[in-house]
Design an enzyme around this catalytic site. Sequence first.
Site, PDB file in Angstrom:
ATOM      1  N   LYS A  20     -10.813  -9.394  -9.509  1.00  0.00           N
ATOM      2  CA  LYS A  20      -9.591 -10.196  -9.879  1.00  0.00           C
ATOM      3  C   LYS A  20      -9.492 -11.651  -9.391  1.00  0.00           C
ATOM      4  CE  LYS A  20      -5.997  -8.621  -7.777  1.00  0.00           C
ATOM      5  NZ  LYS A  20      -5.616  -9.718  -6.918  1.00  0.00           N
ATOM      6  N   ARG A  95       3.863  -5.995  -6.359  1.00  0.00           N
ATOM      7  CA  ARG A  95       2.918  -4.947  -6.035  1.00  0.00           C
ATOM      8  C   ARG A  95       3.699  -3.776  -5.967  1.00  0.00           C
ATOM      9  NH1 ARG A  95      -1.334  -5.709  -2.244  1.00  0.00           N
ATOM     10  NH2 ARG A  95      -2.378  -7.690  -2.953  1.00  0.00           N
ATOM     11  N   ARG A 162     -17.286  -4.329   7.444  1.00  0.00           N
ATOM     12  CA  ARG A 162     -15.826  -4.116   7.822  1.00  0.00           C
ATOM     13  C   ARG A 162     -15.734  -2.408   7.531  1.00  0.00           C
ATOM     14  NH1 ARG A 162     -12.634  -7.459   3.950  1.00  0.00           N
ATOM     15  NH2 ARG A 162     -10.868  -5.899   4.943  1.00  0.00           N
ATOM     16  N   ARG A 173      -8.458   3.207  -0.142  1.00  0.00           N
ATOM     17  CA  ARG A 173      -7.808   2.104  -0.588  1.00  0.00           C
ATOM     18  C   ARG A 173      -7.446   1.919  -2.216  1.00  0.00           C
ATOM     19  NH1 ARG A 173     -11.953  -2.278   1.127  1.00  0.00           N
ATOM     20  NH2 ARG A 173     -10.387  -3.564   0.249  1.00  0.00           N
TER      21      ARG A 173
END
Length: 224
Positions: A20, A95, A162, A173
């Site tokens: 994106k 969102r 991470r 996620r």
Amino acid sequence: MLQKGLLLRAVIMGCPGSGKGTISSRINKHFDILTLSSGDLLRFNAVQQTPIGLKATKYMEEGQLVPDDLITDLVLESIKTHGEGRHWLLDGFPRTRKQAETLNKASPINVAINLIVPHEVIISRIAGRWTHMPSGRIYNTEFNPPKIAGRDDITGEPLSQRVDDQPENIRRRLDIYLSTMQPVVDFYREAGVLREFKGKESNKIWPEVFRSMATFIEPKMPLP
């Protein structure tokens, strides 16, 4: 093309790792359009200690999510301040369906871009990402590997991955994103402004996005 005098009001959506950011930057480069990232706006206002930034910082310092209403106020204020009389694209907002509905009342969207990339491609892409924590430099074992495996090119210090970039957490996620964003996608589909682009690579998705955007707004430079 958009009707004469009609300004482009667009949003771009896509799972983490869908490319994106890459597509947004290319839209910004090839078209005379203002790109507003909700994440960048939040960080800028926090640093500048604006009234909205101070409120958001309070939540972040307490380890809480910034409330929907606060993010909405931030984006709408930025549109009013910077987007008047200009074509614009929102990245990272809305969102939730409530945010989409509120945005539509303030400034109806006429193009909603949704990037669809297979989850296994996204997982492979993100799982290969390694970071030099002190500097923030990011490498990827697939398309931007360090010169020495596991070491930063400049300092030679160890790279780290991470926790969010580990495969099991990437899947979590993605599941959270889809459950949260599906109502937003449905909202724009119902409004008749949704345009979906499917593929495994940003370089192959981009020409389709470019051609689609060019039906609404004159490009300032052609495809390479």
